[in-house]
Scaffold this motif. Structure first.
Motif, PDB file in Angstrom:
ATOM      1  N   MET A  13       0.831  -1.209   0.000  1.00 17.48           N
ATOM      2  CA  MET A  13       0.000   0.000   0.000  1.00 17.48           C
ATOM      3  C   MET A  13       0.867   1.261   0.000  1.00 17.48           C
ATOM      4  O   MET A  13       0.560   2.234  -0.694  1.00 17.48           O
ATOM      5  CB  MET A  13      -0.933   0.010   1.214  1.00 17.48           C
ATOM      6  CG  MET A  13      -2.128  -0.892   1.079  1.00 17.48           C
ATOM      7  SD  MET A  13      -3.215  -0.466  -0.305  1.00 17.48           S
ATOM      8  CE  MET A  13      -3.809   1.140   0.191  1.00 17.48           C
ATOM      9  N   GLU A  14       1.943   1.241   0.761  1.00 17.69           N
ATOM     10  CA  GLU A  14       2.844   2.397   0.804  1.00 17.69           C
ATOM     11  C   GLU A  14       3.469   2.643  -0.576  1.00 17.69           C
ATOM     12  O   GLU A  14       3.519   3.778  -1.054  1.00 17.69           O
ATOM     13  CB  GLU A  14       3.938   2.168   1.848  1.00 17.69           C
ATOM     14  CG  GLU A  14       4.847   3.351   2.048  1.00 17.69           C
ATOM     15  CD  GLU A  14       5.854   3.133   3.166  1.00 17.69           C
ATOM     16  OE1 GLU A  14       7.014   3.535   2.983  1.00 17.69           O
ATOM     17  OE2 GLU A  14       5.472   2.572   4.202  1.00 17.69           O
ATOM     18  N   GLU A  17       0.850   4.076  -2.878  1.00 16.08           N
ATOM     19  CA  GLU A  17       0.626   5.496  -2.595  1.00 16.08           C
ATOM     20  C   GLU A  17       1.735   6.365  -3.190  1.00 16.08           C
ATOM     21  O   GLU A  17       1.475   7.445  -3.719  1.00 16.08           O
ATOM     22  CB  GLU A  17       0.512   5.729  -1.095  1.00 16.08           C
ATOM     23  CG  GLU A  17      -0.785   5.215  -0.505  1.00 16.08           C
ATOM     24  CD  GLU A  17      -0.854   5.316   1.013  1.00 16.08           C
ATOM     25  OE1 GLU A  17       0.031   5.956   1.634  1.00 16.08           O
ATOM     26  OE2 GLU A  17      -1.799   4.754   1.581  1.00 16.08           O
ATOM     27  N   GLU A  18       2.977   5.884  -3.125  1.00 17.23           N
ATOM     28  CA  GLU A  18       4.099   6.625  -3.709  1.00 17.23           C
ATOM     29  C   GLU A  18       3.925   6.746  -5.227  1.00 17.23           C
ATOM     30  O   GLU A  18       4.174   7.814  -5.798  1.00 17.23           O
ATOM     31  CB  GLU A  18       5.423   5.943  -3.381  1.00 17.23           C
ATOM     32  CG  GLU A  18       5.820   6.046  -1.926  1.00 17.23           C
ATOM     33  CD  GLU A  18       7.038   5.203  -1.577  1.00 17.23           C
ATOM     34  OE1 GLU A  18       7.696   4.668  -2.494  1.00 17.23           O
ATOM     35  OE2 GLU A  18       7.323   5.071  -0.370  1.00 17.23           O
ATOM     36  N   VAL A  20       1.078   6.626  -6.916  1.00 22.14           N
ATOM     37  CA  VAL A  20      -0.035   7.543  -7.175  1.00 22.14           C
ATOM     38  C   VAL A  20       0.436   8.993  -7.020  1.00 22.14           C
ATOM     39  O   VAL A  20       0.123   9.850  -7.859  1.00 22.14           O
ATOM     40  CB  VAL A  20      -1.223   7.249  -6.227  1.00 22.14           C
ATOM     41  CG1 VAL A  20      -2.256   8.357  -6.290  1.00 22.14           C
ATOM     42  CG2 VAL A  20      -1.844   5.906  -6.571  1.00 22.14           C
ATOM     43  N   ASN A  21       1.217   9.278  -5.987  1.00 23.84           N
ATOM     44  CA  ASN A  21       1.724  10.632  -5.777  1.00 23.84           C
ATOM     45  C   ASN A  21       2.585  11.091  -6.954  1.00 23.84           C
ATOM     46  O   ASN A  21       2.476  12.234  -7.400  1.00 23.84           O
ATOM     47  CB  ASN A  21       2.524  10.727  -4.472  1.00 23.84           C
ATOM     48  CG  ASN A  21       1.647  10.663  -3.247  1.00 23.84           C
ATOM     49  OD1 ASN A  21       0.465  10.985  -3.290  1.00 23.84           O
ATOM     50  ND2 ASN A  21       2.220  10.231  -2.139  1.00 23.84           N
ATOM     51  N   SER A  44      -1.715  -3.342  -6.750  1.00 22.12           N
ATOM     52  CA  SER A  44      -3.152  -3.374  -6.490  1.00 22.12           C
ATOM     53  C   SER A  44      -3.655  -4.819  -6.434  1.00 22.12           C
ATOM     54  O   SER A  44      -4.432  -5.178  -5.550  1.00 22.12           O
ATOM     55  CB  SER A  44      -3.882  -2.602  -7.586  1.00 22.12           C
ATOM     56  OG  SER A  44      -5.263  -2.676  -7.399  1.00 22.12           O
TER      57      SER A  44
END
Length: 77
Positions: A13-14, A17-18, A20-21, A44
């Motif tokens: 998940m981390e 998130e990176e 996506v950022n 995912s």
């Protein structure tokens, strides 16, 4: 994304998130954006598979009366 070791759900998940950022910044070259997208899809799927595995395990947990209860993870909307 390195496939050498199995990531934990939290690590996946981390990483997701990176990615996506980075993609949200909008200044990523096309080839790198495609790589990010592919890695993101793998992460995912990994997260989804881990959640399904947990749901299957939770389904097998017995209630206080010793009976099996169906357990479903509520998805956020």
């Amino acid at each position: 994304m390195s496939e050498e070791k199995e990531l934990s759900f939290e690590e996946a998940m981390e990483s997701l998130e990176e990615i996506v950022n980075e993609l949200e910044k909008g200044d990523v070259p096309l080839e790198k954006a495609i790589d990010y997208y592919q890695d993101g899809m793998k992460l995912s799927k990994l997260c989804n598979d881990k959640l399904k595995n947990v749901e299957e395990k939770m389904t097998k947990i017995m209630n206080e009366q010793g009976e099996f209860e169906v357990f479903e993870i509520q998805e956020e909307e």
